[in-house]
Design a protein around this motif. Structure first.
Motif, PDB file in Angstrom:
ATOM      1  N   UNK A  55       3.664 -34.412 -11.988  1.00 35.51           N
ATOM      2  CA  UNK A  55       4.916 -34.227 -11.259  1.00 35.51           C
ATOM      3  C   UNK A  55       5.616 -35.537 -10.946  1.00 35.51           C
ATOM      4  N   UNK A  56       4.843 -36.527 -10.512  1.00 33.26           N
ATOM      5  CA  UNK A  56       5.454 -37.787 -10.107  1.00 33.26           C
ATOM      6  C   UNK A  56       6.451 -37.566  -8.990  1.00 33.26           C
ATOM      7  N   UNK A  57       7.684 -38.005  -9.188  1.00 36.35           N
ATOM      8  CA  UNK A  57       8.724 -37.863  -8.163  1.00 36.35           C
ATOM      9  C   UNK A  57       9.344 -36.469  -8.132  1.00 36.35           C
ATOM     10  N   UNK A  58       9.128 -35.687  -9.184  1.00 36.02           N
ATOM     11  CA  UNK A  58       9.747 -34.369  -9.296  1.00 36.02           C
ATOM     12  C   UNK A  58      11.008 -34.377 -10.140  1.00 36.02           C
ATOM     13  N   UNK A  85       3.332 -33.776  -2.369  1.00 34.64           N
ATOM     14  CA  UNK A  85       4.066 -33.441  -1.138  1.00 34.64           C
ATOM     15  C   UNK A  85       5.484 -34.004  -1.175  1.00 34.64           C
ATOM     16  N   UNK A  86       5.628 -35.242  -1.614  1.00 37.51           N
ATOM     17  CA  UNK A  86       6.961 -35.848  -1.696  1.00 37.51           C
ATOM     18  C   UNK A  86       7.844 -35.107  -2.699  1.00 37.51           C
ATOM     19  N   UNK A  87       7.285 -34.769  -3.862  1.00 39.65           N
ATOM     20  CA  UNK A  87       8.058 -34.049  -4.881  1.00 39.65           C
ATOM     21  C   UNK A  87       8.452 -32.666  -4.372  1.00 39.65           C
ATOM     22  N   UNK A  88       7.546 -31.997  -3.674  1.00 40.44           N
ATOM     23  CA  UNK A  88       7.850 -30.675  -3.111  1.00 40.44           C
ATOM     24  C   UNK A  88       9.054 -30.771  -2.166  1.00 40.44           C
ATOM     25  N   UNK A  89       9.047 -31.779  -1.306  1.00 42.58           N
ATOM     26  CA  UNK A  89      10.157 -31.971  -0.365  1.00 42.58           C
ATOM     27  C   UNK A  89      11.451 -32.335  -1.099  1.00 42.58           C
ATOM     28  N   UNK A 101       7.540 -24.530  -8.472  1.00 41.71           N
ATOM     29  CA  UNK A 101       6.338 -24.506  -7.652  1.00 41.71           C
ATOM     30  C   UNK A 101       5.626 -25.824  -7.884  1.00 41.71           C
ATOM     31  N   UNK A 102       5.392 -26.579  -6.826  1.00 43.95           N
ATOM     32  CA  UNK A 102       4.653 -27.838  -6.928  1.00 43.95           C
ATOM     33  C   UNK A 102       3.234 -27.568  -6.474  1.00 43.95           C
ATOM     34  N   UNK A 103       2.280 -27.913  -7.332  1.00 41.08           N
ATOM     35  CA  UNK A 103       0.872 -27.662  -7.051  1.00 41.08           C
ATOM     36  C   UNK A 103       0.124 -28.982  -7.043  1.00 41.08           C
ATOM     37  N   UNK A 104      -0.636 -29.221  -5.980  1.00 38.34           N
ATOM     38  CA  UNK A 104      -1.533 -30.366  -5.965  1.00 38.34           C
ATOM     39  C   UNK A 104      -2.833 -29.909  -6.607  1.00 38.34           C
TER      40      UNK A 104
END
Length: 142
Positions: A55-58, A85-89, A101-104
């Motif tokens: 994902x990196x920055x998204x 978390x940052x990319x999700x935000x 959907x951002x998944x860790x």
């Protein structure tokens, strides 16, 4: 058709962008048959469901979400919790909450909760358990 990027960068670029390909392997580590980098060619980024690894920055997830449109979905996986978390935000702030959907987690394991996928795009190293990833595709893997 293998092309050495260092020996002939023009031929490498022509082959990479000639398409239409579902994916282009851009690097192999020490002759091992493991993907180190894969490039999303134009024909790859316009599918309705995509799994992105790294994902990196998204940024790429946002571009993909824009490409698949409001009926598509992008699941993006990031191994680093802070980056996820940052990319999700960031994606939420940009209005992509319904289409991403951002998944860790470990992208090599895939994410069955949002499978099947029409495409998998690796923007990070994937060397382990590639078969688990391919099992999450909506198309038949070779």
């Amino acid at each position: 058709m293998p092309v050495d990027r260092d020996a002939d960068p023009s031929a490498w670029a022509r082959l990479l962008y000639a398409g239409p390909y579902d994916a282009a392997i851009t690097e192999i580590t020490a002759g091992r048959p493991s993907v180190v980098g894969a490039c999303s060619t134009p024909s790859t980024s316009n599918r309705p469901t995509v799994l992105e690894l790294g994902t990196g920055t998204g940024w790429n997830a946002a571009l993909l979400a824009h490409r698949v449109g409001p009926t598509g979905h992008v699941t993006t996986m990031e191994a680093t919790p802070t980056l996820a978390a940052n990319a999700r935000a960031t994606l939420a702030g940009a209005g992509f909450t319904d289409t991403t959907t951002v998944v860790h987690g470990d992208g090599a394991l895939g994410h069955p909760d949002t499978a099947p996928y029409d495409r998998v795009i690796a923007t990070s190293e994937i060397e382990r358990r590639v078969r688990a990833l391919l099992a999450g595709l909506a198309i038949e893997a070779a």
